[in-house]
Scaffold this motif. Structure first.
Motif, PDB file in Angstrom:
ATOM      1  N   LEU A   1       7.780  -3.464  -4.368  1.00  0.00           N
ATOM      2  CA  LEU A   1       8.449  -2.613  -3.385  1.00  0.00           C
ATOM      3  C   LEU A   1       8.451  -3.324  -2.036  1.00  0.00           C
ATOM      4  CD1 LEU A   1       8.186   1.169  -2.888  1.00  0.00           C
ATOM      5  CD2 LEU A   1       7.723  -0.311  -0.916  1.00  0.00           C
TER       6      LEU A   1
ATOM      7  N   MET B   1       4.654   6.859   3.540  1.00  0.00           N
ATOM      8  CA  MET B   1       4.477   5.786   2.574  1.00  0.00           C
ATOM      9  C   MET B   1       3.232   6.019   1.719  1.00  0.00           C
ATOM     10  SD  MET B   1       5.975   3.066   1.508  1.00  0.00           S
ATOM     11  CE  MET B   1       5.387   2.658  -0.123  1.00  0.00           C
ATOM     12  N   PHE B   2       2.254   6.693   2.287  1.00  0.00           N
ATOM     13  CA  PHE B   2       1.016   6.938   1.561  1.00  0.00           C
ATOM     14  C   PHE B   2       1.277   7.686   0.248  1.00  0.00           C
ATOM     15  CE2 PHE B   2      -2.442   9.912   0.573  1.00  0.00           C
ATOM     16  CZ  PHE B   2      -3.475   9.017   0.339  1.00  0.00           C
TER      17      PHE B   2
ATOM     18  N   GLN C   1       5.508  -6.050   1.550  1.00  0.00           N
ATOM     19  CA  GLN C   1       5.669  -5.844   0.110  1.00  0.00           C
ATOM     20  C   GLN C   1       4.418  -5.218  -0.504  1.00  0.00           C
ATOM     21  OE1 GLN C   1       6.940  -9.613  -1.653  1.00  0.00           O
ATOM     22  NE2 GLN C   1       9.079  -8.958  -1.468  1.00  0.00           N
ATOM     23  N   ARG C   2       4.657  -4.375  -1.487  1.00  0.00           N
ATOM     24  CA  ARG C   2       3.586  -3.759  -2.256  1.00  0.00           C
ATOM     25  C   ARG C   2       3.871  -4.011  -3.735  1.00  0.00           C
ATOM     26  NH1 ARG C   2       0.957   0.703   0.766  1.00  0.00           N
ATOM     27  NH2 ARG C   2       1.904   0.829   2.842  1.00  0.00           N
ATOM     28  N   HIS C   3       2.859  -4.182  -4.528  1.00  0.00           N
ATOM     29  CA  HIS C   3       3.031  -4.549  -5.935  1.00  0.00           C
ATOM     30  C   HIS C   3       2.343  -3.531  -6.833  1.00  0.00           C
ATOM     31  CE1 HIS C   3       4.565  -8.471  -4.655  1.00  0.00           C
ATOM     32  NE2 HIS C   3       3.576  -8.455  -3.743  1.00  0.00           N
ATOM     33  N   TYR C   4       3.027  -3.200  -7.913  1.00  0.00           N
ATOM     34  CA  TYR C   4       2.538  -2.187  -8.838  1.00  0.00           C
ATOM     35  C   TYR C   4       2.653  -2.684 -10.274  1.00  0.00           C
ATOM     36  CZ  TYR C   4       3.451   0.538  -4.640  1.00  0.00           C
ATOM     37  OH  TYR C   4       3.477   0.990  -3.345  1.00  0.00           O
TER      38      TYR C   4
ATOM     39  N   LEU D   1       3.509   5.735  -7.078  1.00  0.00           N
ATOM     40  CA  LEU D   1       3.881   4.540  -7.844  1.00  0.00           C
ATOM     41  C   LEU D   1       2.669   3.909  -8.518  1.00  0.00           C
ATOM     42  CD1 LEU D   1       6.558   2.953  -5.469  1.00  0.00           C
ATOM     43  CD2 LEU D   1       6.930   4.079  -7.676  1.00  0.00           C
ATOM     44  N   ARG D   2       1.504   3.979  -7.901  1.00  0.00           N
ATOM     45  CA  ARG D   2       0.301   3.436  -8.542  1.00  0.00           C
ATOM     46  C   ARG D   2      -0.034   4.234  -9.806  1.00  0.00           C
ATOM     47  NH1 ARG D   2      -1.574  -0.525  -5.779  1.00  0.00           N
ATOM     48  NH2 ARG D   2      -1.223  -0.671  -3.517  1.00  0.00           N
TER      49      ARG D   2
ATOM     50  N   GLU E   1       9.231  -2.775   1.821  1.00  0.00           N
ATOM     51  CA  GLU E   1       9.475  -1.771   2.851  1.00  0.00           C
ATOM     52  C   GLU E   1      10.521  -2.271   3.851  1.00  0.00           C
ATOM     53  OE1 GLU E   1       5.987   0.088   4.570  1.00  0.00           O
ATOM     54  OE2 GLU E   1       4.739  -0.817   2.992  1.00  0.00           O
TER      55      GLU E   1
ATOM     56  N   ASP F   1       3.296   5.494  -2.244  1.00  0.00           N
ATOM     57  CA  ASP F   1       2.411   4.449  -2.769  1.00  0.00           C
ATOM     58  C   ASP F   1       1.479   5.016  -3.844  1.00  0.00           C
ATOM     59  OD1 ASP F   1       1.046   1.706  -2.492  1.00  0.00           O
ATOM     60  OD2 ASP F   1      -0.622   3.079  -2.080  1.00  0.00           O
TER      61      ASP F   1
ATOM     62  N   PRO G   1      10.604   6.484   2.211  1.00  0.00           N
ATOM     63  CA  PRO G   1       9.415   6.924   1.468  1.00  0.00           C
ATOM     64  C   PRO G   1       9.184   8.427   1.547  1.00  0.00           C
ATOM     65  CG  PRO G   1       8.930   4.925   2.673  1.00  0.00           C
ATOM     66  CD  PRO G   1      10.283   5.378   3.141  1.00  0.00           C
TER      67      PRO G   1
END
Length: 414
Positions: free
Chosen positions: A19, A1-2, A26-29, A8-9, A21, A5, A49
């Protein structure tokens, strides 16, 4: 995932991507921006990922095809377009920026794929063009033009745009009644039939697709012109000439760089001294590149999109003169988006003919191609080529005048 991530950043700046998982985290971009979408990418297992990070094009495609990722608040066209729009070619965007080891591996594999000896050429053509005949009827126009249309002023439908494309090509060829024309990579025969109808020229089409040649021959018989429009299952390297005109649409992408000079030398030998050739091909605005793994594996094995520099380099030693070069920029994007829309409307039928995985693969292919013409370096080249510099009028006025004449003829009552 690293790794995903971090990617996407870097890739998402305008608009937002949420996103989710497999664990639910959740992760936000990105940043909410007027005119930009707010999309979601949902991962359905913990291995996604890594699959995407290791090989972005192929990994994302296969995870989407297998239903391991889904797009929220949009579809795959929206998602791929969102990423590409954030990273346009003009501003240095490169979605194929793999690590050096992978880039070298793909480059070596891609060049080997492009050798395209006779046996592999026929196999590669069959992989894409000998699909179930019903598929192409679902999204192509009645002339079965599986290539970039020409969205001339006032053109609003795919059908009109494909006729405009064929008229545009005919005008550049400066066709006359009685001429003998070779169509290299003739598809299902729609262009050959159209050229004969509007000019009175005799057309011979060649292809390595068994299905396409069978379809084209039957079509010419139904139209009652099988004596003037003929087709054969022939490798261009085996064709005998001479011909007054040569046209090739959407075939050059399958020739392979090692065979470029062979192709143009053969065209020189097939072309009458005062003959004219029109080559229509997908091309790159940038320098030579490689074919991505998804396209190479699932769509066009052995296929390669040429740069203008390597195309012209192969023309120059063959005593051929490039007399006109037109770059069609967004025309194929408009065409592909229409194909995508029609396929989406036929999801149930395509899934019944094949399965859901094939439908999602086809969606990914059309979405990637369309957005490549919108935001990457993809364009279409139309190259007009002669052996004799005096084979055509001195200025380009005749092209537009001929197109208008074709259009007026269709409007006139029979």
């Amino acid at each position: 995932m690293f790794l995903l991530d971090a990617a996407l950043r870097r890739l998402v700046r305008y608009g937002t991507l949420t996103l989710t998982e497999a664990s639910g985290r959740q992760r936000h971009y990105g940043t909410a921006t007027p005119g930009w979408p707010d999309l979601g990418l949902k991962l359905h297992d913990a291995r996604v990922p890594g699959a995407i990070a290791r090989n972005p094009s192929l990994g994302m495609a296969e995870c989407f095809m297998d239903g391991r990722v889904t797009i929220e608040n949009g579809d795959i066209m929206d998602f791929v377009g969102f990423i590409r729009r954030n990273n346009p070619w003009e501003k240095g965007g490169d979605l194929d920026n793999l690590n050096l080891f992978d880039k070298a591996r793909v480059a070596i594999t891609g060049r080997l794929d492009q050798i395209n000896q006779r046996r592999s050429s026929k196999r590669n053509v069959a992989h894409h063009y000998d699909l179930d005949d019903r598929l192409y009827d679902l999204f192509l126009d009645p002339a079965r033009q599986y290539s970039c249309a020409y969205w001339d002023k006032g053109v609003t439908t795919l059908e009109e745009a494909q006729i405009a494309k064929m008229d545009h090509i005919a005008a550049k060829l400066d066709l006359k009644p009685g001429m003998r024309v070779l169509d290299i990579g003739c598809g299902w025969g729609g262009l050959a039939l159209h050229l004969h109808k509007i000019s009175g020229a005799s057309i011979h089409g060649i292809s390595l697709s068994v299905e396409q040649i069978g379809y084209a021959k039957a079509w010419a018989e139904r139209e009652g012109v099988a004596d003037k429009v003929t087709f054969s299952l022939t490798d261009y390297r085996d064709q005998q000439g001479p011909f007054d005109r040569i046209v090739s649409v959407g075939m050059f992408e399958h020739v392979g760089v090692p065979n470029y000079e062979t192709f143009f030398r053969k065209c020189h030998d097939l072309l009458a001294v005062d003959g004219v050739m029109l080559l229509h091909t997908i091309g790159r605005s940038g320098p030579p590149n490689i074919t991505d793994d998804f396209t190479r594996k699932y769509i066009f094995p052995g296929g390669y999109i040429p740069s203008l520099s390597e195309t012209v380099k192969a023309i120059e030693p063959c005593k051929l003169m490039l007399t006109d070069c037109e770059i069609l920029r967004r025309h194929y994007a408009l065409t592909l988006r229409e194909w995508y829309k029609r396929c989406a409307e036929q999801e149930e039928t395509i899934t019944r003919i094949y399965d859901g995985r094939f439908f999602r693969m086809w969606q990914f292919y059309l979405a990637g191609a369309a957005t490549g013409f919108e935001h990457a370096d993809l364009v279409n080249f139309q190259l007009q080529i002669v052996r004799n510099r005096d084979a055509l009028p001195l200025t380009r006025d005749y092209i537009h005048e001929t197109e208008l004449a074709y259009r007026d003829a269709r409007r006139s009552p029979a």
